[in-house]
Enzyme design. Structure first.
Site, PDB file in Angstrom:
ATOM      1  N   ASP A 151      13.939   1.143  54.071  1.00 52.72           N
ATOM      2  CA  ASP A 151      13.816  -0.215  53.524  1.00 52.72           C
ATOM      3  C   ASP A 151      12.855  -1.049  54.374  1.00 52.72           C
ATOM      4  O   ASP A 151      12.386  -0.590  55.419  1.00 52.72           O
ATOM      5  CB  ASP A 151      15.194  -0.903  53.413  1.00 52.72           C
ATOM      6  CG  ASP A 151      15.946  -0.952  54.748  1.00 52.72           C
ATOM      7  OD1 ASP A 151      15.321  -0.772  55.808  1.00 52.72           O
ATOM      8  OD2 ASP A 151      17.169  -1.175  54.713  1.00 52.72           O
ATOM      9  N   ASN A 207      28.880  -5.489  54.882  1.00 58.98           N
ATOM     10  CA  ASN A 207      29.281  -5.662  53.476  1.00 58.98           C
ATOM     11  C   ASN A 207      29.167  -4.364  52.677  1.00 58.98           C
ATOM     12  O   ASN A 207      29.287  -4.371  51.455  1.00 58.98           O
ATOM     13  CB  ASN A 207      28.461  -6.787  52.816  1.00 58.98           C
ATOM     14  CG  ASN A 207      26.973  -6.468  52.738  1.00 58.98           C
ATOM     15  OD1 ASN A 207      26.553  -5.350  53.040  1.00 58.98           O
ATOM     16  ND2 ASN A 207      26.177  -7.440  52.345  1.00 58.98           N
TER      17      ASN A 207
HETATM   18  C1  GLP Z   1      20.226  -3.568  58.055  1.00 60.56           C
HETATM   19  C2  GLP Z   1      19.352  -2.481  57.399  1.00 60.56           C
HETATM   20  C3  GLP Z   1      20.131  -1.228  57.145  1.00 60.56           C
HETATM   21  C4  GLP Z   1      21.047  -0.979  58.328  1.00 60.56           C
HETATM   22  C5  GLP Z   1      22.139  -2.026  58.317  1.00 60.56           C
HETATM   23  C6  GLP Z   1      23.128  -1.949  59.476  1.00 60.56           C
HETATM   24  O1  GLP Z   1      20.069  -4.799  57.451  1.00 60.56           O
HETATM   25  N1  GLP Z   1      18.655  -2.893  56.224  1.00 60.56           N
HETATM   26  O2  GLP Z   1      19.236  -0.142  56.911  1.00 60.56           O
HETATM   27  O3  GLP Z   1      21.610   0.297  58.240  1.00 60.56           O
HETATM   28  O4  GLP Z   1      21.619  -3.324  58.129  1.00 60.56           O
HETATM   29  O5  GLP Z   1      22.595  -2.508  60.645  1.00 60.56           O
HETATM   30  P1  GLP Z   1      23.297  -2.441  62.062  1.00 60.56           P
HETATM   31  O6  GLP Z   1      23.145  -1.032  62.533  1.00 60.56           O
HETATM   32  O7  GLP Z   1      22.526  -3.401  62.923  1.00 60.56           O
HETATM   33  O8  GLP Z   1      24.707  -2.837  61.876  1.00 60.56           O
END
Ligand code: GLP
Length: 240
Positions: free
Chosen positions: A67, A132
């Site tokens: 993404d 979420n």
């Molecule tokens: C982000 C990304 C995801 C990621 C998720 C969890 O916004 N778009 O690809 O896996 O949130 O992030 P974190 O590992 O910081 O909790």
């Protein structure tokens, strides 16, 4: 579905690095899908270390970001492109990230997904999970059949990136993401989660019904999914 529980985040990073190295060891020209976020940072540091030490060879592998933010300037500090430049210092054959400043985000990410397919599809798609339940930027209400597209980001997802962009206001409102259906086409999927704040959503994704409310729950429909959790993230599971 396989669930591996590691004692802590450091052990999780080592195991995740092992799994990614194993995929590339088995197929040097592997196509990887890779996430951003805090969770994989230590694993990426370990991959970087292993590659520098000559313990792993990524030179024929291709990585696709799962993404990216949209409507952001290319030099904004919080983009996924900036994240990978900071945290994944691997001599890959190619690291592909959708262009955050593309004039038409929907067209950009659809062309990006086509590129993944032309590369042969993902051998291993690594994912994190948002609090979420999002995977990549597939926010709640993402259908099983959803494809690569531009999406409106939820407030909680934007808040998680405020520090990286300098302020909440600076975080783009739109993201680009591979869709659930695109992710489920990967030959293997590895989901990483650490910390107690992920415990409740991990339990829903792993033990609840597959539904659009919790996009990560769609992963139940894939035969080759491994959840790698630390003890804290696994603490909400009733079946171990
Ligand atoms: C982000 C990304 C995801 C990621 C998720 C969890 O916004 N778009 O690809 O896996 O949130 O992030 P974190 O590992 O910081 O909790």
């Amino acid at each position: 579905m396989k669930i591996e529980v590691l004692p802590d985040a450091a052990a999780l990073a080592q195991r995740a690095a092992d799994a990614i190295c194993a995929a590339v060891g088995a197929k040097p020209s592997a196509v990887l899908g890779l996430p951003t976020g805090a969770t994989p940072i230590e694993a990426y540091a370990e991959l970087t270390r292993r590659a520098a030490a000559g313990e792993a060879d990524f030179s024929r592998a291709t990585a696709f970001a799962v993404d990216e933010f949209a409507a952001a300037s290319r030099d904004a500090p919080g983009t996924n492109a900036a994240f990978f430049a900071r945290h994944l210092r691997l001599p890959l054959a190619a690291l592909r990230v959708p262009r955050a400043d593309a004039p038409d985000p929907d067209a950009e990410i659809r062309a990006f997904a086509d590129e993944v397919r032309r590369a042969g599809g993902m051998d291993l798609c690594v994912l994190g999970i948002g609090v979420n339940g999002h995977i990549a930027f597939n926010e709640p209400d993402s259908a099983r059949a959803s494809r690569a597209r531009a999406v409106e980001l939820r407030a909680e997802s934007r808040a998680a990136h405020a520090a990286a962009f300098g302020s909440l206001d600076a975080v783009p409102r739109i993201g680009m993401t591979l869709g659930i259906a695109d992710i489920l086409e990967a030959r293997a999927i590895l989901v990483l989660a650490s910390g107690a704040r992920k415990a409740a959503i991990v339990a829903r994704a792993v033990e609840g019904d597959a539904c659009a409310d919790v996009p990560a729950s769609w992963l139940r429909e894939h035969p080759g999914v491994t959840w790698m959790l630390d003890e804290a993230a696994a603490s909400g599971l009733t079946r171990r």
